[in-house]
Design a protein around this motif. Sequence first.
Motif, PDB file in Angstrom:
ATOM      1  N   TRP A 173      -1.930  -6.049  -3.286  1.00  0.00           N
ATOM      2  CA  TRP A 173      -2.401  -5.319  -4.540  1.00  0.00           C
ATOM      3  C   TRP A 173      -2.089  -5.911  -5.568  1.00  0.00           C
ATOM      4  O   TRP A 173      -0.651  -6.199  -5.834  1.00  0.00           O
ATOM      5  CB  TRP A 173      -2.228  -3.800  -4.555  1.00  0.00           C
ATOM      6  CG  TRP A 173      -2.871  -3.115  -3.379  1.00  0.00           C
ATOM      7  CD1 TRP A 173      -2.145  -2.512  -2.289  1.00  0.00           C
ATOM      8  CD2 TRP A 173      -4.143  -2.802  -3.217  1.00  0.00           C
ATOM      9  NE1 TRP A 173      -3.046  -1.858  -1.385  1.00  0.00           N
ATOM     10  CE2 TRP A 173      -4.474  -2.133  -1.833  1.00  0.00           C
ATOM     11  CE3 TRP A 173      -5.274  -3.032  -3.840  1.00  0.00           C
ATOM     12  CZ2 TRP A 173      -5.640  -1.776  -1.221  1.00  0.00           C
ATOM     13  CZ3 TRP A 173      -6.626  -2.592  -3.124  1.00  0.00           C
ATOM     14  CH2 TRP A 173      -6.566  -2.050  -1.995  1.00  0.00           C
ATOM     15  N   SER A 192       0.952  -1.049  -0.209  1.00  0.00           N
ATOM     16  CA  SER A 192      -0.155  -0.131  -0.041  1.00  0.00           C
ATOM     17  C   SER A 192       0.734   1.211  -0.033  1.00  0.00           C
ATOM     18  O   SER A 192       0.552   2.086  -0.605  1.00  0.00           O
ATOM     19  CB  SER A 192      -0.962  -0.066   1.357  1.00  0.00           C
ATOM     20  OG  SER A 192      -1.877  -1.154   0.984  1.00  0.00           O
ATOM     21  N   HIS A 242      -5.240  -1.804  -9.925  1.00  0.00           N
ATOM     22  CA  HIS A 242      -5.995  -2.301  -8.934  1.00  0.00           C
ATOM     23  C   HIS A 242      -6.256  -1.381  -7.667  1.00  0.00           C
ATOM     24  O   HIS A 242      -7.228  -1.095  -7.343  1.00  0.00           O
ATOM     25  CB  HIS A 242      -5.593  -3.809  -8.522  1.00  0.00           C
ATOM     26  CG  HIS A 242      -6.293  -4.363  -7.593  1.00  0.00           C
ATOM     27  ND1 HIS A 242      -5.690  -5.228  -6.490  1.00  0.00           N
ATOM     28  CD2 HIS A 242      -7.586  -4.625  -7.413  1.00  0.00           C
ATOM     29  CE1 HIS A 242      -6.651  -5.761  -5.600  1.00  0.00           C
ATOM     30  NE2 HIS A 242      -8.031  -5.358  -6.046  1.00  0.00           N
ATOM     31  N   PHE A 243      -5.203  -0.841  -7.118  1.00  0.00           N
ATOM     32  CA  PHE A 243      -5.164   0.189  -6.010  1.00  0.00           C
ATOM     33  C   PHE A 243      -6.071   1.381  -6.413  1.00  0.00           C
ATOM     34  O   PHE A 243      -6.731   1.563  -5.705  1.00  0.00           O
ATOM     35  CB  PHE A 243      -3.845   0.518  -5.780  1.00  0.00           C
ATOM     36  CG  PHE A 243      -3.698   1.311  -4.742  1.00  0.00           C
ATOM     37  CD1 PHE A 243      -3.608   0.847  -3.357  1.00  0.00           C
ATOM     38  CD2 PHE A 243      -3.630   2.867  -4.826  1.00  0.00           C
ATOM     39  CE1 PHE A 243      -3.439   1.774  -2.485  1.00  0.00           C
ATOM     40  CE2 PHE A 243      -3.452   3.756  -3.847  1.00  0.00           C
ATOM     41  CZ  PHE A 243      -3.403   3.222  -2.441  1.00  0.00           C
TER      42      PHE A 243
END
Length: 158
Positions: free
Chosen positions: A46, A4, A51-52
């Motif tokens: 992720w 993240s 996608h994040f």
Amino acid sequence: MPDSDSLFELVYQELRQAARRLGPDRSLQPTDLVHEVFLRLRDRDWESPEHFRAVASVAMRQVVIDRSRRRDTMKRGGERQRITLSGLGSEPHEMDLIDVERVLQRLETMDSRKGNIVTMRIFGGMELNEIADSISVSLSTVKREWRTARAWLMAELS
């Protein structure tokens, strides 16, 4: 798989720009909105930056809607928050945020993929090719569904 923190650094400015495009909200600055989104997305794995950003788009929508609903509840019928929607027509449109959310929920009920495309585009500021990568469909499919969803939204919000 990217973590993240590294993805947040990579897409931070893009998320701030998306937050800024949502329109004026004196109680929630773009930086604060993006940081609140990040807190919701921490400590996950992720698949990719796309996608994040797709999940961040949904989180941004949730944060903005939750804050607007809380403020409406506190004001009890006071002025509702407005959101600036760009990309729906030739000019940006300023609309009631709760109305946009209600219409977007109806779209998601009818066609969840179109609802996801709209969320990623409006709340995440994602480009159509990024959306296509994120949901694993062709760019032409995303373009077609974005055009259809955009026309439907404009008709419903008019």
